[in-house]
Design an enzyme around this catalytic site. Structure first.
Site, short mmCIF file in Angstrom:
data_model
loop_
_atom_site.label_atom_id
_atom_site.label_comp_id
_atom_site.label_asym_id
_atom_site.label_seq_id
_atom_site.Cartn_x
_atom_site.Cartn_y
_atom_site.Cartn_z
N GLU A 494 0.84 -1.19 0.00
CA GLU A 494 0.00 0.00 0.00
C GLU A 494 0.88 1.25 0.00
OE1 GLU A 494 -2.24 -0.70 3.52
OE2 GLU A 494 -2.88 -2.69 2.80
N GLU A 525 -4.16 -6.81 3.32
CA GLU A 525 -2.91 -7.39 3.82
C GLU A 525 -2.78 -8.89 3.59
OE1 GLU A 525 -3.17 -3.43 5.45
OE2 GLU A 525 -4.64 -5.08 5.42
N GLN A 547 2.17 -1.88 5.58
CA GLN A 547 2.48 -0.48 5.86
C GLN A 547 2.92 -0.24 7.31
OE1 GLN A 547 -0.43 3.06 5.34
NE2 GLN A 547 0.72 2.87 3.43
N ASP A 550 1.20 -3.08 13.05
CA ASP A 550 -0.11 -3.47 13.58
C ASP A 550 -0.99 -4.10 12.50
OD1 ASP A 550 -0.30 -1.99 16.44
OD2 ASP A 550 0.84 -0.81 15.00
N TYR A 551 -0.84 -3.65 11.27
CA TYR A 551 -1.68 -4.16 10.18
C TYR A 551 -1.32 -5.58 9.79
CZ TYR A 551 -2.73 0.84 9.50
OH TYR A 551 -3.10 2.14 9.67
N ILE A 552 -0.19 -6.05 10.28
CA ILE A 552 0.21 -7.42 9.92
C ILE A 552 -0.76 -8.43 10.51
CG2 ILE A 552 1.74 -8.21 11.79
CD1 ILE A 552 3.83 -8.70 9.50
N HIS A 592 -1.88 1.77 16.70
CA HIS A 592 -0.59 1.94 16.03
C HIS A 592 0.55 1.79 17.05
CE1 HIS A 592 -3.40 3.86 13.25
NE2 HIS A 592 -2.53 3.60 12.30
#
Length: 803
Positions: A494, A525, A547, A550-552, A592
């Site tokens: 992203e 993701e 990105q 945390d998004y993992i 985050h």
């Protein structure tokens, strides 16, 4: 059992009849394996069974359309397909059911996965690639419903890359991108988010993918109307159908008992995907599941009498047989003869597989019985040892577990004794465990000389004129060198492409290397990870960018169940050297916070997890990883991109070692271990501690998986005799893992004069803004006071109470 490559469009009628009868033989063989397989589970010889009965005919059609170089990403119903390709014999089917640990006998996983999980071997014994264009390929299955879908996207994307990116040596991997990635999934599993995310991404990207939905109108015991809008997946997805003005999917629908229609539909799908690079969805309807979902229960409990009767009448094998007779392709007498022969062949295969499974265990049992008998004659505890021996003799069909358990228990009765017989038993137990434990635990990581921990460190070099630059510049220029050096390397995520990532670590590289190598993706993701896995399986060197750390979590199932286990579950026969790039640590806010390290460390065994403290170190990790062939997660420090670092003269060449710590400051009073952004705070505190007479040694963990292979932290403890681990993960997270590594696995406990301690973030997620960070995670004052308190306990007079 291998089918001829020709199809009904270009062969004589006699050849077509031969093909049909060959397909019927495979279908009946597969069904008989399913029927006998269920009995083996119910008899206790096998642990669990989940079979492909009722799905035979469409899989035969898929096998006809499947070509050399193609890849399958499927699920546990596809045994007929693997048999049709010649990759699964009845005996191998039963070895899979029995979990035989011999890869020659059970080539799918050597007993590491339950039956119905299929794989082809992509690697030679030395870990180099086979020529994947000269074989039909299956990526290694996982049980998790729809978990095969993200990987499918990457397998298909690889063909697009090979067709459109110049300069890649594709000799072992592609024929100008003419390969199709075939996915299979049950109708109920299309309810999963992974399925929808993959379809959306494939429609956007326009990659050569064919998704085959085997629809038997149920998901375990639940009818389709509870799974899918309109109870029909092709109708629910009709908006994806391409038209003259819009890209999208080609959607095809066919009944699963209609042999000729299936052949034509799969040929058509293959042509569309292969030639036009357009994704295709084949909805195969009116299938059955004659034995129910699995051996864990009977479908008679939840299907009506009318439904069960319909399934009996419309079983695809039964309808295929009727069609063969109606068209004069064979006679009733000949089919009955063939069916009797198949039944006998499958029974013989089952018997042979069970015999081969037992044979080495029975031989070992004979040896152990004799050793126990010998030991008993010399022991005052002979009564107890003889009971163990007789219990073992009574087990007619033993498992390795039985031998290990009995022999190890026997040694308890020989405590304090000394005799040659006891020594022989001890040696047998040790050899038995040393021989068999690797059958269940090897190949979590690369075990060959090419492993990443063997890549030698190359230090960054500097000149008198080395300039101080933002850390992002070092990353950017290093990536530039890597993409120039490795044509098969590419990166995507992203905001990764056009703007060069959110922190400008790829600034200007899309313009230089093109939109396929430096690519933007949608917000998705799980399939970003899937793209990377699939392309890595096909010989490319992808870097998948998530990105923020945390998004993992959105891609964690795919990372954990698929990527992290791939080498292990294939016993080293497939690999996916995917690098996952992300950024985190010392972020502000609940969503985050950037520090779910304990979860990642425990869920991603099989990956390297690297936490560089600055961008030079991060660039060195990328250089190291590109020299090896293993997957890794690299977590860059988000607050370090604008910090100044001296720019190395050997950009693209220096290598940060994996599995080694780095001592940043030597000291004598206490060892402070940390990593990532928090380490910079620790370094500052170490200088402050000098003002109160505390000389701390500061060590950067650098790599969390694997950690400190040379035990440098223990060498530090031999000097300081005290340990504090500082970590911004929650209590019991990464700090607890590091503590166990140091104290238990490395034996560091013996050098401690004070209790080892950890300083972590609070148990909650960090609150927002600068104050949230200060009061939620270890601050400089927290670290100072913690170290001071440890020294106060050691010497209260020299270090009076602070507060």
């Amino acid at each position: 059992m291998k089918p001829k490559p020709s199809t009904s469009n270009d062969i004589s009628f006699d050849d077509f009849k031969s093909q049909i009868l060959q397909d019927y033989e495979i279908a009946i063989t597969s069904r008989e394996c399913s029927l006998l397989g269920r009995r083996e589970v119910l008899s206790g010889k096998a642990k669990f069974g989940i079979f492909g009965d009722g799905k035979e005919l469409p899989q035969l059609a898929m096998a006809r359309a499947f070509q050399d170089g193609d890849f399958r990403s499927g699920y546990y119903r596809d045994q007929t397909f693997m048999m049709a390709l010649g990759y699964l014999s009845p005996k191998e089917f039963f070895h899979g059911l029995y979990a035989t640990t011999d890869l020659d006998k059970e080539p799918m996983s050597a007993g590491r996965q339950m039956g119905g999980h299929f794989v082809t071997h992509s690697l030679n014994e030395d870990g180099t690639w086979k020529n994947l264009t000269e074989q039909k390929n299956s990526s290694a299955d996982i049980s998790c419903t729809a978990g095969q879908m993200p990987r499918l996207l990457g397998l298909a994307q690889a063909s697009k890359i090979y067709r459109n990116v110049e300069g890649i040596d594709q000799s072992n991997f592609s024929n100008n991108g003419n390969e199709v990635a075939w996915g299979t999934i049950g109708n109920a599993s299309t309810s999963e988010g992974h399925f929808f995310e993959t379809l959306n991404a494939a429609g956007v990207m326009q990659v050569p993918m064919v998704i085959c939905v085997w629809d038997d109108d149920y998901g375990i015991s639940v009818p389709a109307k509870f799974h899918t809008t309109k109870g029909n997946i092709s109708e629910a997805l009709s908006g994806l159908q391409r038209d003259e003005e819009h890209d999208g999917f080609e959607i095809l629908k066919v009944n699963g008992w209609d042999y000729t229609a299936l052949i034509h539909v799969f040929e058509n799908a293959s042509d569309i995907a292969r030639e036009e690079h357009v994704p295709v969805l084949i909805h195969v309807t009116e299938l059955t599941q004659p034995q129910g979902h699995s051996t864990s229960g009977s479908h008679e409990r939840y299907k009506s009498a009318e439904r069960l009767e319909w399934e009996r009448e419309n079983d695809c094998n039964k309808r295929f047989r009727e069609w063969i007779l109606e068209n004069g392709i064979s006679t009733e007498e000949d089919l009955k003869k063939l069916e009797r022969e198949i039944k006998q062949k499958v029974r013989s295969a089952k018997k042979e597989a069970w015999s081969e499974f037992l044979q080495p265990i029975v031989e070992a049992k004979k040896q152990l019985v004799q050793l126990l008998d010998n030991a008993a004659t010399k022991s005052p505890n002979r009564t107890f040892i003889n009971k163990l021996k007789n219990d073992l003799i009574a087990i007619e069909e033993p498992l390795k577990k039985d031998l290990a358990s009995k022999s190890r228990t026997a040694l308890r009765y020989l405590l304090g004794e000394s005799s040659p017989e006891k020594t022989q038993l001890q040696q047998w137990v040790t050899q038995f465990l040393d021989t068999n434990e690797p059958h269940f635990s090897s190949h979590l990581y690369n075990e060959l000389p090419t492993k990443a921990t063997n890549v030698k460190a190359i230090v960054p070099t500097y000149t008198d004129n080395s300039e101080e630059v933002d850390g992002r510049i070092i990353l950017r220029d290093n990536f530039d060198k890597l993409f120039e050096k490795y044509p098969e390397a590419l990166i995507f995520g992203e905001d990764t492409g056009n703007i060069g990532d959110v922190n400008q670590g790829l600034e200007g590289l899309q313009k230089k290397y093109g939109a396929l190598r430096i690519a933007d993706t949608g917000i998705r993701e799980a399939t970003i990870i899937g793209q990377g896995i699939g392309m890595a399986i096909r010989g490319l060197r992808p870097i998948a960018e998530i990105q923020y750390l945390d998004y993992i979590l959105y891609g964690l199932q795919t990372l954990s169940d698929d990527l992290a286990t791939l080498r292990y579950r294939t016993v080293g026969k497939q690999k996916a050297p995917l690098i996952v790039r992300t950024r985190g640590h010392r972020l502000e806010g609940i969503w985050h916070s950037g520090s779910p390290m304990g979860g990642l460390i425990h869920l991603l065994r099989g990956l390297y997890i690297l936490a560089p403290r600055n961008m030079t170190q991060a660039a060195g990790f990328y250089n190291t990883l590109m020299k090896s062939d293993e997957p890794a997660l690299v977590i860059e420090s988000l607050n370090g991109y604008r910090l100044k670092e001296p720019k190395p003269a050997n950009i693209g060449e220096f290598c940060t070692p994996i599995g080694k710590v780095e001592t940043l400051k030597e000291g004598t009073d206490i060892t402070l271990l940390s990593y990532g952004s928090t380490l910079r705070i620790v370094e500052k505190v170490a200088q402050d501690l000098l003002e109160v007479g505390i000389d701390a040694e500061v060590i950067d963990a650098q790599t969390l998986l694997p950690f400190d292979l040379e035990h440098e932290v223990v060498k530090s403890l031999q000097k300081t005799n005290r340990l504090l681990i500082i970590d911004e993960d929650v209590p019991g997270g990464c700090s607890a893992y590091l503590m166990q590594e140091i104290l238990e696995n490395q034996g560091g406990y013996q050098y401690l004069d004070s209790a080892p301690q950890t300083l972590t973030a609070k148990a909650h997620r960090p609150a927002y803004a600068t104050d949230g960070d200060y009061f939620s995670k270890p601050s400089a004052e927290d670290i100072f006071e913690k170290v001071y308190a440890i020294m106060h306990e050691v010497d209260p007079s020299s270090y009076p109470e602070l507060r």
